[in-house]
Design a protein around this motif. Structure first.
Motif, PDB file in Angstrom:
ATOM      1  N   PHE A  82      38.349 -47.238   1.169  1.00 51.65           N
ATOM      2  CA  PHE A  82      36.786 -47.193  -0.457  1.00 51.65           C
ATOM      3  C   PHE A  82      35.944 -46.350  -0.293  1.00 51.65           C
ATOM      4  O   PHE A  82      35.103 -45.902  -0.696  1.00 51.65           O
ATOM      5  CB  PHE A  82      37.302 -48.724  -0.621  1.00 51.65           C
ATOM      6  CG  PHE A  82      36.571 -48.849  -2.614  1.00 51.65           C
ATOM      7  CD1 PHE A  82      37.021 -48.089  -3.222  1.00 51.65           C
ATOM      8  CD2 PHE A  82      35.091 -48.656  -2.228  1.00 51.65           C
ATOM      9  CE1 PHE A  82      36.867 -48.272  -4.580  1.00 51.65           C
ATOM     10  CE2 PHE A  82      34.597 -49.342  -3.584  1.00 51.65           C
ATOM     11  CZ  PHE A  82      35.490 -48.128  -4.889  1.00 51.65           C
ATOM     12  N   ALA A  83      34.631 -47.212   0.714  1.00 50.49           N
ATOM     13  CA  ALA A  83      33.117 -47.160   1.154  1.00 50.49           C
ATOM     14  C   ALA A  83      33.448 -45.086   1.462  1.00 50.49           C
ATOM     15  O   ALA A  83      32.463 -44.716   0.766  1.00 50.49           O
ATOM     16  CB  ALA A  83      33.014 -48.250   2.602  1.00 50.49           C
ATOM     17  N   SER A  84      35.030 -44.875   2.062  1.00 49.77           N
ATOM     18  CA  SER A  84      33.916 -43.355   2.351  1.00 49.77           C
ATOM     19  C   SER A  84      34.971 -42.151   1.374  1.00 49.77           C
ATOM     20  O   SER A  84      34.209 -41.748   1.415  1.00 49.77           O
ATOM     21  CB  SER A  84      35.227 -42.759   3.549  1.00 49.77           C
ATOM     22  OG  SER A  84      36.231 -43.022   3.484  1.00 49.77           O
ATOM     23  N   GLY A  85      35.478 -43.021   0.027  1.00 50.83           N
ATOM     24  CA  GLY A  85      35.813 -41.881  -1.189  1.00 50.83           C
ATOM     25  C   GLY A  85      36.966 -41.217  -0.256  1.00 50.83           C
ATOM     26  O   GLY A  85      37.076 -40.090  -0.373  1.00 50.83           O
ATOM     27  N   VAL A  86      38.543 -41.769   0.622  1.00 48.60           N
ATOM     28  CA  VAL A  86      38.720 -40.240   1.350  1.00 48.60           C
ATOM     29  C   VAL A  86      39.862 -41.762   2.499  1.00 48.60           C
ATOM     30  O   VAL A  86      39.264 -42.296   2.777  1.00 48.60           O
ATOM     31  CB  VAL A  86      38.349 -39.704   2.725  1.00 48.60           C
ATOM     32  CG1 VAL A  86      39.212 -38.876   3.294  1.00 48.60           C
ATOM     33  CG2 VAL A  86      36.887 -38.421   2.046  1.00 48.60           C
ATOM     34  N   VAL A  87      41.105 -41.042   1.381  1.00 48.72           N
ATOM     35  CA  VAL A  87      42.052 -42.203   1.536  1.00 48.72           C
ATOM     36  C   VAL A  87      42.621 -40.806   2.067  1.00 48.72           C
ATOM     37  O   VAL A  87      43.242 -40.064   2.064  1.00 48.72           O
ATOM     38  CB  VAL A  87      43.125 -42.765   0.543  1.00 48.72           C
ATOM     39  CG1 VAL A  87      44.311 -43.469   0.984  1.00 48.72           C
ATOM     40  CG2 VAL A  87      42.049 -43.675  -0.033  1.00 48.72           C
ATOM     41  N   HIS A  88      44.109 -41.442   3.528  1.00 43.92           N
ATOM     42  CA  HIS A  88      44.958 -40.161   4.181  1.00 43.92           C
ATOM     43  C   HIS A  88      46.216 -40.939   4.622  1.00 43.92           C
ATOM     44  O   HIS A  88      46.347 -42.642   5.521  1.00 43.92           O
ATOM     45  CB  HIS A  88      44.235 -39.860   5.918  1.00 43.92           C
ATOM     46  CG  HIS A  88      43.266 -39.255   5.537  1.00 43.92           C
ATOM     47  ND1 HIS A  88      41.894 -40.439   6.173  1.00 43.92           N
ATOM     48  CD2 HIS A  88      43.188 -37.738   5.578  1.00 43.92           C
ATOM     49  CE1 HIS A  88      41.279 -38.728   6.082  1.00 43.92           C
ATOM     50  NE2 HIS A  88      41.743 -37.610   6.401  1.00 43.92           N
ATOM     51  N   PHE A  89      47.113 -40.479   4.223  1.00 42.89           N
ATOM     52  CA  PHE A  89      48.753 -41.436   4.579  1.00 42.89           C
ATOM     53  C   PHE A  89      49.295 -40.376   4.375  1.00 42.89           C
ATOM     54  O   PHE A  89      49.061 -39.503   4.309  1.00 42.89           O
ATOM     55  CB  PHE A  89      48.692 -42.373   3.053  1.00 42.89           C
ATOM     56  CG  PHE A  89      48.784 -41.627   1.988  1.00 42.89           C
ATOM     57  CD1 PHE A  89      50.370 -41.375   1.412  1.00 42.89           C
ATOM     58  CD2 PHE A  89      47.866 -40.919   1.008  1.00 42.89           C
ATOM     59  CE1 PHE A  89      50.613 -40.395  -0.314  1.00 42.89           C
ATOM     60  CE2 PHE A  89      48.066 -40.710  -0.285  1.00 42.89           C
ATOM     61  CZ  PHE A  89      49.241 -40.443  -0.789  1.00 42.89           C
ATOM     62  N   ARG A  90      51.071 -40.291   5.163  1.00 41.71           N
ATOM     63  CA  ARG A  90      51.917 -39.776   4.986  1.00 41.71           C
ATOM     64  C   ARG A  90      52.940 -40.619   3.917  1.00 41.71           C
ATOM     65  O   ARG A  90      53.170 -41.387   3.525  1.00 41.71           O
ATOM     66  CB  ARG A  90      52.881 -39.915   7.034  1.00 41.71           C
ATOM     67  CG  ARG A  90      51.823 -39.752   7.563  1.00 41.71           C
ATOM     68  CD  ARG A  90      52.803 -38.472   8.220  1.00 41.71           C
ATOM     69  NE  ARG A  90      51.749 -38.948   9.394  1.00 41.71           N
ATOM     70  CZ  ARG A  90      51.722 -37.299  10.075  1.00 41.71           C
ATOM     71  NH1 ARG A  90      52.186 -36.306   9.609  1.00 41.71           N
ATOM     72  NH2 ARG A  90      50.732 -37.270  10.443  1.00 41.71           N
ATOM     73  N   ASP A  91      53.320 -39.204   3.145  1.00 44.64           N
ATOM     74  CA  ASP A  91      54.233 -39.117   1.931  1.00 44.64           C
ATOM     75  C   ASP A  91      55.564 -39.655   2.619  1.00 44.64           C
ATOM     76  O   ASP A  91      55.727 -39.907   3.645  1.00 44.64           O
ATOM     77  CB  ASP A  91      53.912 -38.174   0.503  1.00 44.64           C
ATOM     78  CG  ASP A  91      54.694 -36.812   1.809  1.00 44.64           C
ATOM     79  OD1 ASP A  91      55.401 -37.152   3.023  1.00 44.64           O
ATOM     80  OD2 ASP A  91      54.618 -35.418   1.175  1.00 44.64           O
ATOM     81  N   SER A  92      56.609 -39.743   1.724  1.00 45.77           N
ATOM     82  CA  SER A  92      58.011 -39.680   1.689  1.00 45.77           C
ATOM     83  C   SER A  92      59.014 -39.038   2.664  1.00 45.77           C
ATOM     84  O   SER A  92      59.685 -39.634   2.980  1.00 45.77           O
ATOM     85  CB  SER A  92      58.200 -40.108   0.805  1.00 45.77           C
ATOM     86  OG  SER A  92      59.006 -38.808  -0.277  1.00 45.77           O
ATOM     87  N   ARG A  93      58.031 -37.439   3.170  1.00 44.34           N
ATOM     88  CA  ARG A  93      58.789 -36.758   3.505  1.00 44.34           C
ATOM     89  C   ARG A  93      58.130 -36.958   4.991  1.00 44.34           C
ATOM     90  O   ARG A  93      57.921 -35.468   5.945  1.00 44.34           O
ATOM     91  CB  ARG A  93      58.512 -35.338   2.993  1.00 44.34           C
ATOM     92  CG  ARG A  93      59.464 -35.861   2.073  1.00 44.34           C
ATOM     93  CD  ARG A  93      59.776 -34.093   0.979  1.00 44.34           C
ATOM     94  NE  ARG A  93      59.456 -32.813   1.568  1.00 44.34           N
ATOM     95  CZ  ARG A  93      59.386 -31.578   0.837  1.00 44.34           C
ATOM     96  NH1 ARG A  93      59.478 -31.948  -0.312  1.00 44.34           N
ATOM     97  NH2 ARG A  93      58.855 -30.714   1.330  1.00 44.34           N
ATOM     98  N   GLY A  94      57.058 -37.706   5.124  1.00 42.42           N
ATOM     99  CA  GLY A  94      56.305 -37.555   6.558  1.00 42.42           C
ATOM    100  C   GLY A  94      55.293 -36.839   6.706  1.00 42.42           C
ATOM    101  O   GLY A  94      54.516 -36.860   7.818  1.00 42.42           O
ATOM    102  N   ARG A  95      54.727 -35.977   5.510  1.00 42.92           N
ATOM    103  CA  ARG A  95      54.366 -35.371   5.643  1.00 42.92           C
ATOM    104  C   ARG A  95      51.928 -35.949   5.337  1.00 42.92           C
ATOM    105  O   ARG A  95      51.916 -36.709   4.469  1.00 42.92           O
ATOM    106  CB  ARG A  95      53.744 -34.009   4.526  1.00 42.92           C
ATOM    107  CG  ARG A  95      54.912 -33.296   4.131  1.00 42.92           C
ATOM    108  CD  ARG A  95      55.308 -32.654   2.992  1.00 42.92           C
ATOM    109  NE  ARG A  95      55.233 -33.166   1.929  1.00 42.92           N
ATOM    110  CZ  ARG A  95      55.444 -32.450   0.893  1.00 42.92           C
ATOM    111  NH1 ARG A  95      55.814 -31.445   0.408  1.00 42.92           N
ATOM    112  NH2 ARG A  95      55.568 -33.829   0.325  1.00 42.92           N
ATOM    113  N   LEU A  96      51.192 -35.406   5.971  1.00 41.73           N
ATOM    114  CA  LEU A  96      50.352 -36.061   6.012  1.00 41.73           C
ATOM    115  C   LEU A  96      49.158 -36.003   4.840  1.00 41.73           C
ATOM    116  O   LEU A  96      49.277 -34.611   4.632  1.00 41.73           O
ATOM    117  CB  LEU A  96      49.150 -35.539   6.964  1.00 41.73           C
ATOM    118  CG  LEU A  96      47.717 -35.969   6.876  1.00 41.73           C
ATOM    119  CD1 LEU A  96      47.838 -37.444   6.927  1.00 41.73           C
ATOM    120  CD2 LEU A  96      46.443 -35.669   8.373  1.00 41.73           C
TER     121      LEU A  96
END
Length: 119
Positions: A82-96
């Protein structure tokens, strides 16, 4: 004050949101999707001079396409995202997926209505 999100370059551009909205810019496989979202009614953006925990939870859930939960608790990793304003995650197909977001000023509540304009 409106929330303005700059798109990464290339391609560049801007997303302009209404007062009280949060701007989300998602980058997936080099494609950009941008959207403005208004917090649900009754959700307070600020608490004690900072952002409320439930607002942070809402922002992070919207960024990750998850269901909003009101746990009133965040991990250190979530606080840092939240502090950085950036989120990384993998979607349901494994893509970043990378999502950058810009939140309204502390205490700024939505005025209602309106369309976001992507430029």
């Amino acid at each position: 004050m409106s929330v303005i999100c700059d798109f990464p370059r290339p391609p560049g551009g801007k997303l302009v949101c209404e007062v009280g909205q949060t701007g989300f810019v998602e980058i997936l496989d080099g494609e950009i999707t941008a959207i403005c979202r208004t917090p649900p009614r009754g959700l307070s953006i600020s608490f004690g001079g900072g952002y409320s925990t439930e607002f942070k939870e809402w922002v992070l859930a919207m960024a990750k396409h998850e269901r909003f939960r009101r746990d009133n608790w965040l991990t250190d990793e979530e606080e840092a995202a939240f502090a950085s304003g950036v989120v990384h995650f993998r979607d349901s197909r494994g893509r970043l997926v990378r999502v950058e977001f810009t939140v309204p000023a502390v205490g700024e509540q939505p005025e209602g209505g309106g369309q976001a304009v992507a430029m």
